[in-house]
Motif scaffolding. Structure first.
Motif, PDB file in Angstrom:
ATOM      1  N   LEU A 102       0.854  -1.173   0.000  1.00  0.00           N
ATOM      2  CA  LEU A 102       0.000   0.000   0.000  1.00  0.00           C
ATOM      3  C   LEU A 102       0.892   1.225   0.000  1.00  0.00           C
ATOM      4  CD1 LEU A 102      -2.787   1.348   0.228  1.00  0.00           C
ATOM      5  CD2 LEU A 102      -2.579   1.118   2.712  1.00  0.00           C
ATOM      6  N   CYS A 145       0.781   5.244   0.209  1.00  0.00           N
ATOM      7  CA  CYS A 145       0.020   6.453   0.502  1.00  0.00           C
ATOM      8  C   CYS A 145       1.014   7.596   0.598  1.00  0.00           C
ATOM      9  CB  CYS A 145      -0.728   6.325   1.822  1.00  0.00           C
ATOM     10  SG  CYS A 145      -1.938   4.995   1.848  1.00  0.00           S
ATOM     11  N   SER A 160       1.447  11.891   0.837  1.00  0.00           N
ATOM     12  CA  SER A 160       0.811  13.183   1.084  1.00  0.00           C
ATOM     13  C   SER A 160       1.502  14.286   0.305  1.00  0.00           C
ATOM     14  CB  SER A 160       0.890  13.525   2.574  1.00  0.00           C
ATOM     15  OG  SER A 160       0.181  12.573   3.312  1.00  0.00           O
ATOM     16  N   HIS A 164      -6.794   7.612   5.164  1.00  0.00           N
ATOM     17  CA  HIS A 164      -6.575   6.349   4.461  1.00  0.00           C
ATOM     18  C   HIS A 164      -7.044   5.174   5.303  1.00  0.00           C
ATOM     19  CE1 HIS A 164      -4.375   7.995   1.136  1.00  0.00           C
ATOM     20  NE2 HIS A 164      -3.540   8.603   1.949  1.00  0.00           N
ATOM     21  N   GLY A 168      -6.408  -0.217   2.852  1.00  0.00           N
ATOM     22  CA  GLY A 168      -6.177   0.339   1.529  1.00  0.00           C
ATOM     23  C   GLY A 168      -7.400   0.276   0.638  1.00  0.00           C
ATOM     24  N   THR A 216     -11.317   0.992  -0.406  1.00  0.00           N
ATOM     25  CA  THR A 216     -12.332   2.027  -0.219  1.00  0.00           C
ATOM     26  C   THR A 216     -13.564   1.418   0.429  1.00  0.00           C
ATOM     27  OG1 THR A 216     -11.523   3.245  -2.131  1.00  0.00           O
ATOM     28  CG2 THR A 216     -13.784   3.702  -1.418  1.00  0.00           C
ATOM     29  N   SER A 243      -3.647  13.300  -0.510  1.00  0.00           N
ATOM     30  CA  SER A 243      -2.658  12.240  -0.637  1.00  0.00           C
ATOM     31  C   SER A 243      -3.193  11.174  -1.579  1.00  0.00           C
ATOM     32  CB  SER A 243      -2.307  11.634   0.728  1.00  0.00           C
ATOM     33  OG  SER A 243      -3.456  11.146   1.375  1.00  0.00           O
ATOM     34  N   SER A 244      -2.265  10.503  -2.227  1.00  0.00           N
ATOM     35  CA  SER A 244      -2.641   9.425  -3.140  1.00  0.00           C
ATOM     36  C   SER A 244      -2.717   8.118  -2.369  1.00  0.00           C
ATOM     37  CB  SER A 244      -1.618   9.305  -4.275  1.00  0.00           C
ATOM     38  OG  SER A 244      -0.335   8.993  -3.763  1.00  0.00           O
ATOM     39  N   ARG A 245      -3.508   7.185  -2.918  1.00  0.00           N
ATOM     40  CA  ARG A 245      -3.592   5.844  -2.340  1.00  0.00           C
ATOM     41  C   ARG A 245      -3.621   4.850  -3.486  1.00  0.00           C
ATOM     42  NH1 ARG A 245      -8.648   3.296  -0.553  1.00  0.00           N
ATOM     43  NH2 ARG A 245      -9.478   5.404  -0.434  1.00  0.00           N
TER      44      ARG A 245
END
Length: 150
Positions: free
Chosen positions: A5, A7, A9, A71, A75, A77, A124-126
């Motif tokens: 995972l 993540c 920012s 998050h 990981g 949703t 941030s991306s995940r």
């Protein structure tokens, strides 16, 4: 290489708008950068971002790219925790520009309250993927990366 995972920012400023007629809150701004280490030392190429945005384009048009205030540990949703949806993603001059819309869910209402209380928000991306460390200690995100959301 094992996928993990990822993540990351990004300290950014959003342009925030709220519709006077229906209270819809939208956020637009810098979501990421291409070729620049994140706060976690990960580097995402422009080619990788563009590939993932193309992959998610239909889901964005169908309002299916859900996101959370934080998050999730797994990981994955969780719709009951969704606060906003991603509505567009593009790259301009090495900068990822994104837009999102706050949902009317409990978490979306919390997001709107943070905005109304003038809190500083970030993005941030995940996603899942692997990294390889370069000579400078940066972790280069590999082609097996799959973006889930921002």
């Amino acid at each position: 290489m094992a996928k993990e995972l990822l993540c990351d920012s990004y300290p950014i400023r959003f342009q925030i708008t709220e519709s006077a007629s229906d209270g819809v809150v939208t956020f637009t701004g810098e979501f990421a950068r291409c070729g620049v280490p994140t706060q976690n030392g990960r580097v995402y190429s422009e080619r990788l971002w563009l590939r993932e945005f193309a992959r998610l384009s239909r889901a964005m048009k169908e309002n299916r790219v859900f996101a959370h205030l934080d998050h999730p540990g797994s990981g994955r949703t969780e719709l009951k925790e969704a606060s906003h949806i991603i509505t567009s993603l593009e790259v301009k001059n090495g900068v990822v520009i994104g837009s999102a819309r706050a949902l009317s869910t409990r978490a979306g209402q919390d997001l709107k309250a943070l905005v109304h209380d003038n809190c500083t928000l970030g993005v941030s991306s995940r996603g899942f993927g692997s990294v390889v460390e370069d000579n400078q200690g940066n972790k280069i995100v590999q082609d097996d990366f799959k973006l889930i959301t921002f």
